[in-house]
Design a protein around this motif. Sequence first.
Motif, PDB file in Angstrom:
ATOM      1  N   GLY A   4       0.798  -1.134   0.070  1.00  0.00           N
ATOM      2  CA  GLY A   4      -0.033   0.190  -0.054  1.00  0.00           C
ATOM      3  C   GLY A   4       0.838   1.171  -0.206  1.00  0.00           C
ATOM      4  O   GLY A   4       2.162   1.110  -0.015  1.00  0.00           O
ATOM      5  N   SER A   5       0.166   2.405  -0.060  1.00  0.00           N
ATOM      6  CA  SER A   5       1.098   3.734  -0.178  1.00  0.00           C
ATOM      7  C   SER A   5       1.528   4.088   1.175  1.00  0.00           C
ATOM      8  O   SER A   5       2.625   4.659   1.034  1.00  0.00           O
ATOM      9  CB  SER A   5       0.101   4.804  -0.602  1.00  0.00           C
ATOM     10  OG  SER A   5      -0.851   4.812   0.359  1.00  0.00           O
ATOM     11  N   ASN A   6       1.240   3.413   2.157  1.00  0.00           N
ATOM     12  CA  ASN A   6       1.662   3.566   3.709  1.00  0.00           C
ATOM     13  C   ASN A   6       1.559   2.315   4.564  1.00  0.00           C
ATOM     14  O   ASN A   6       0.795   2.410   5.478  1.00  0.00           O
ATOM     15  CB  ASN A   6       1.257   4.998   4.365  1.00  0.00           C
ATOM     16  CG  ASN A   6       1.986   5.450   5.754  1.00  0.00           C
ATOM     17  OD1 ASN A   6       2.836   4.819   5.757  1.00  0.00           O
ATOM     18  ND2 ASN A   6       0.973   5.896   6.500  1.00  0.00           N
ATOM     19  N   PRO A   7       2.238   1.390   4.052  1.00  0.00           N
ATOM     20  CA  PRO A   7       1.940   0.057   4.960  1.00  0.00           C
ATOM     21  C   PRO A   7       2.386   0.055   6.528  1.00  0.00           C
ATOM     22  O   PRO A   7       3.355   0.853   6.791  1.00  0.00           O
ATOM     23  CB  PRO A   7       3.009  -0.774   4.134  1.00  0.00           C
ATOM     24  CG  PRO A   7       3.959   0.016   3.296  1.00  0.00           C
ATOM     25  CD  PRO A   7       3.266   1.301   3.239  1.00  0.00           C
ATOM     26  N   LEU A   8       1.386  -0.245   7.298  1.00  0.00           N
ATOM     27  CA  LEU A   8       1.477  -0.190   8.740  1.00  0.00           C
ATOM     28  C   LEU A   8       1.784  -1.436   9.327  1.00  0.00           C
ATOM     29  O   LEU A   8       1.961  -1.507  10.426  1.00  0.00           O
ATOM     30  CB  LEU A   8       0.440   0.384   9.264  1.00  0.00           C
ATOM     31  CG  LEU A   8      -0.149   1.859   9.097  1.00  0.00           C
ATOM     32  CD1 LEU A   8      -1.272   2.186   9.543  1.00  0.00           C
ATOM     33  CD2 LEU A   8       0.881   2.934   9.005  1.00  0.00           C
ATOM     34  N   THR A   9       1.766  -2.504   8.495  1.00  0.00           N
ATOM     35  CA  THR A   9       1.806  -3.962   9.075  1.00  0.00           C
ATOM     36  C   THR A   9       2.474  -4.638   7.670  1.00  0.00           C
ATOM     37  O   THR A   9       2.294  -4.497   6.799  1.00  0.00           O
ATOM     38  CB  THR A   9       0.496  -4.422   9.423  1.00  0.00           C
ATOM     39  OG1 THR A   9       0.800  -5.754  10.177  1.00  0.00           O
ATOM     40  CG2 THR A   9      -0.425  -4.485   8.259  1.00  0.00           C
ATOM     41  N   SER A  10       3.022  -5.885   8.391  1.00  0.00           N
ATOM     42  CA  SER A  10       3.432  -7.009   7.414  1.00  0.00           C
ATOM     43  C   SER A  10       2.395  -8.018   6.972  1.00  0.00           C
ATOM     44  O   SER A  10       2.596  -8.977   6.307  1.00  0.00           O
ATOM     45  CB  SER A  10       4.719  -7.659   7.656  1.00  0.00           C
ATOM     46  OG  SER A  10       4.551  -7.921   8.987  1.00  0.00           O
ATOM     47  N   CYS A  11       1.431  -7.632   7.913  1.00  0.00           N
ATOM     48  CA  CYS A  11       0.224  -8.889   7.703  1.00  0.00           C
ATOM     49  C   CYS A  11      -0.573  -8.839   6.514  1.00  0.00           C
ATOM     50  O   CYS A  11      -1.023  -7.598   6.046  1.00  0.00           O
ATOM     51  CB  CYS A  11      -0.834  -8.603   8.862  1.00  0.00           C
ATOM     52  SG  CYS A  11      -0.236  -8.672  10.369  1.00  0.00           S
ATOM     53  N   GLU A  12      -0.735 -10.096   5.843  1.00  0.00           N
ATOM     54  CA  GLU A  12      -1.327  -9.962   4.753  1.00  0.00           C
ATOM     55  C   GLU A  12      -2.780 -10.231   4.483  1.00  0.00           C
ATOM     56  O   GLU A  12      -3.612 -10.641   3.532  1.00  0.00           O
ATOM     57  CB  GLU A  12      -0.520 -11.136   3.892  1.00  0.00           C
ATOM     58  CG  GLU A  12       0.619 -10.836   3.754  1.00  0.00           C
ATOM     59  CD  GLU A  12       1.144 -10.118   2.191  1.00  0.00           C
ATOM     60  OE1 GLU A  12       0.058  -9.788   1.611  1.00  0.00           O
ATOM     61  OE2 GLU A  12       2.205  -9.595   2.112  1.00  0.00           O
TER      62      GLU A  12
END
Length: 119
Positions: free
Chosen positions: A76-84
């Motif tokens: 995403g444009s601002n990933p907050l997690t590594s969860c898929e």
Amino acid sequence: MYTKSFNTKKTWLGAMFSFALVAIMGLTFAFKPSDSSANNKKVQPNLYWYQISSSGTLQTQLNSTPQTKDDSMPGGSNPLTSCEDQTAADCIRGYETVQTIDDIAPAPADNDHRVRFSN
């Protein structure tokens, strides 16, 4: 001879009418607006995202400006997690308003308000 000529003209007129009818129907369906997924795609809400503890309390607030689920996930444009977003357990949850840290996490409104742990 007059009758034969008249029948031939009727046959040609009938064939031309049938061709015109089929052509008009084909053009009607060719230019009919489609129900594309882009037109029907649900718009994701912009949310504040929080980590959730194993006991179900809100931990860290991950963003100060609301953003969508897709923006918050990897890629995403601002990933907050590594969860898929692949399992039943929530990795992070999003809320429309700022929440109090260490409070019991309110139930998410729907799937656009949660990202689940990766397998």
